[in-house]
Enzyme design. Structure first.
Site, PDB file in Angstrom:
ATOM      1  N   HIS A  82       0.850  -1.192   0.000  1.00 55.97           N
ATOM      2  CA  HIS A  82       0.000   0.000   0.000  1.00 55.97           C
ATOM      3  C   HIS A  82       0.881   1.236   0.000  1.00 55.97           C
ATOM      4  CE1 HIS A  82      -3.470   2.570   0.705  1.00 55.97           C
ATOM      5  NE2 HIS A  82      -2.703   3.253   1.530  1.00 55.97           N
ATOM      6  N   ASP A 161     -15.959   2.547   6.415  1.00 55.69           N
ATOM      7  CA  ASP A 161     -14.859   3.424   6.013  1.00 55.69           C
ATOM      8  C   ASP A 161     -15.242   4.257   4.796  1.00 55.69           C
ATOM      9  OD1 ASP A 161     -11.969   4.283   5.916  1.00 55.69           O
ATOM     10  OD2 ASP A 161     -12.190   3.348   3.948  1.00 55.69           O
ATOM     11  N   ARG A 168     -14.761  12.791   5.685  1.00 58.93           N
ATOM     12  CA  ARG A 168     -13.437  13.351   5.988  1.00 58.93           C
ATOM     13  C   ARG A 168     -12.992  14.277   4.870  1.00 58.93           C
ATOM     14  NH1 ARG A 168      -9.773   8.479   6.248  1.00 58.93           N
ATOM     15  NH2 ARG A 168      -8.155  10.069   6.348  1.00 58.93           N
ATOM     16  N   LYS A 187      -9.330  -1.811   5.347  1.00 57.82           N
ATOM     17  CA  LYS A 187      -9.501  -2.368   4.000  1.00 57.82           C
ATOM     18  C   LYS A 187      -8.461  -3.443   3.704  1.00 57.82           C
ATOM     19  CE  LYS A 187      -9.591   1.881   2.523  1.00 57.82           C
ATOM     20  NZ  LYS A 187      -9.704   3.180   1.807  1.00 57.82           N
TER      21      LYS A 187
END
Length: 434
Positions: A82, A161, A168, A187
């Protein structure tokens, strides 16, 4: 339990209990908590932060709010990567291929870009026919057969999320370390991989502008991963200038394939080999970093990594001819050179502003619904530390508008390129956290 009491508890600096966090996540998913109260708690978290225990609890509760992929049918240690995102960051594309070529399964679930950062899925969709949405069964079978697949997340992975992230984005709480860490890891844990290498960017083009903040985020991510039994490590890499030489969706596919042909820019090659070597170590295919790196270099030299990438494109419906013919991807109508105005050394290439310039050309999104122009972007001919002569091209702008219509974009780039008498080349990798 009332949501206003949860908000009050965190606003006043308290540590949220597992029950309060579960109540919050359930309310987000069930839509029983209004957006204004969700936003209020997010702002309270932004200012009061969260403890390690709170972050772990929020991560697990968000992960449990949806599906959890079962990848047990895929033999071997499944390793993912990631990145916190940046300008010109196409690392996932060649990285997945070189790691898969040494026999490690790479089931990669990636995202789209927003603002000055580019998304892996957007780049792949520049390849005609490439399908980012495939069934879970096909995803698993493809990783078993080809050792890699890069797809988009389904709507059922960490749905809490997804809702929280959208708020956000509009409440200026994106750069909360607690919220970033729990978002990413919920995730990644739900995606079912056994091991994870995280590339945390630092600098002008990153969410975390300072090494201190980047280190805190990296440590938070690794703590959460290890806390749930995942093999996890992170490194902090530079994003003060764009990564590689090309910015833009089709252009970054070109550069990724170039790397797999042994012709990639050195900063991109170094980062791919470093991240990949740690993935090989976590996948238990090598005992030392040096051994892992040599294995990856061999996959490029013998063409096996390129073959893996080509096989993935074909398996997901893409036109595999792109490997040898970049023109099957969208092509820009205009190529506009940006000459240096003075002699010297390139001292600054502000990554986020150059990324914004590419976005304004049509290569990125200002809002999620924006349609992309896959052909446009910027190719850098000089990086920080390079010498340049007056009139020499600093970069080429790929546009579908004539030069007269992009004067403001040219000026934006010039404002964020500095040429001085001397300059240092930035460090590529700052720190390893494991």
């Amino acid at each position: 339990m009332r949501m206003i009491d949860v908000i009050d508890h965190k606003r006043n600096g308290g540590e949220l209990t597992d029950e309060e966090i579960q109540f919050f996540v359930d309310g987000v998913v069930n839509e029983t908590i209004p957006d204004y109260q969700i936003s209020a708690l997010l702002m309270a978290i932004y200012f009061q932060n969260m403890t390690k225990e709170e972050r772990a609890s929020l991560t697990i509760k968000m992960m449990e709010s949806g599906e959890h992929l079962d990848l047990s049918k895929i033999p071997g240690i499944k390793v993912d990567k990631h990145s916190t995102g940046g300008v010109g960051d196409k690392v996932s594309l060649p990285l997945a291929a070189v790691v898969a070529a040494v026999g490690i399964p790479v089931p990669m679930i990636s995202g789209r870009g927003l603002g000055h950062t580019g998304g892996t899925l957007d780049k792949l969709e520049a390849i005609p026919g490439y399908q980012i949405e495939i069934s879970e069964e096909d995803f698993i079978n493809q990783v078993k057969d080809e050792k890699l697949a890069i797809i988009g997340a389904t709507g059922d992975i960490a749905p809490a999320d997804k809702k929280i992230y959208s708020l956000r984005d509009v409440t200026d709480t994106v750069d909360s370390i607690a919220l970033i860490a729990s978002s990413i890891m919920s995730k990644k844990i739900a995606s079912g991989t056994d091991a994870l290498v995280i590339d945390v960017k630092t600098g002008s083009g990153a969410f975390m502008k300072t090494l201190e903040d980047s280190t805190e985020l990296a440590e938070a991510l690794v703590d959460i991963g290890k806390g749930v039994g995942m093999k996890c490590m992170a490194l902090i890499s530079d994003m003060n200038q764009p990564l590689g030489n090309k910015i833009g969706n089709a252009l970054e596919i070109e550069e990724s394939i170039d790397l797999l042909k042994g012709k990639g820019p050195q900063d991109l090659v170094d980062l791919v080999l470093t991240l990949g070597s740690y993935m090989v170590l976590l996948g238990e295919k090598a005992e030392t970093f040096e051994e892992a790196k040599k294995m990856l270099e061999q996959t490029i030299a013998d063409g096996s990594a390129l073959a893996r990438f080509k096989a993935m494109i074909k398996a997901q419906g893409g036109d595999e001819r792109v490997i040898d013919d970049y023109t099957i991807m969208p092509q820009a109508q205009y190529k506009i050179e940006l000459p240096a105005k003075t002699d010297g050394v390139v001292a600054k290439l502000t990554a986020d502003e150059i990324g914004i310039a590419s976005m304004l050309l049509g290569g990125g999104r200002q809002k999620a619904s924006d349609k992309l122009d896959y052909a446009v972007g910027i190719e850098l001919h000089k990086k920080m530390g390079d010498t340049v002569k007056t009139g020499e091209s600093l970069m080429t702008i790929y546009a579908n508008q004539p030069e007269s219509e992009i004067e403001s974009i040219k000026e934006l780039i010039y404002q964020n390129v500095e040429i001085a008498e001397t300059a240092e080349t930035p460090k590529m990798i700052y720190k390893i956290i494991d």
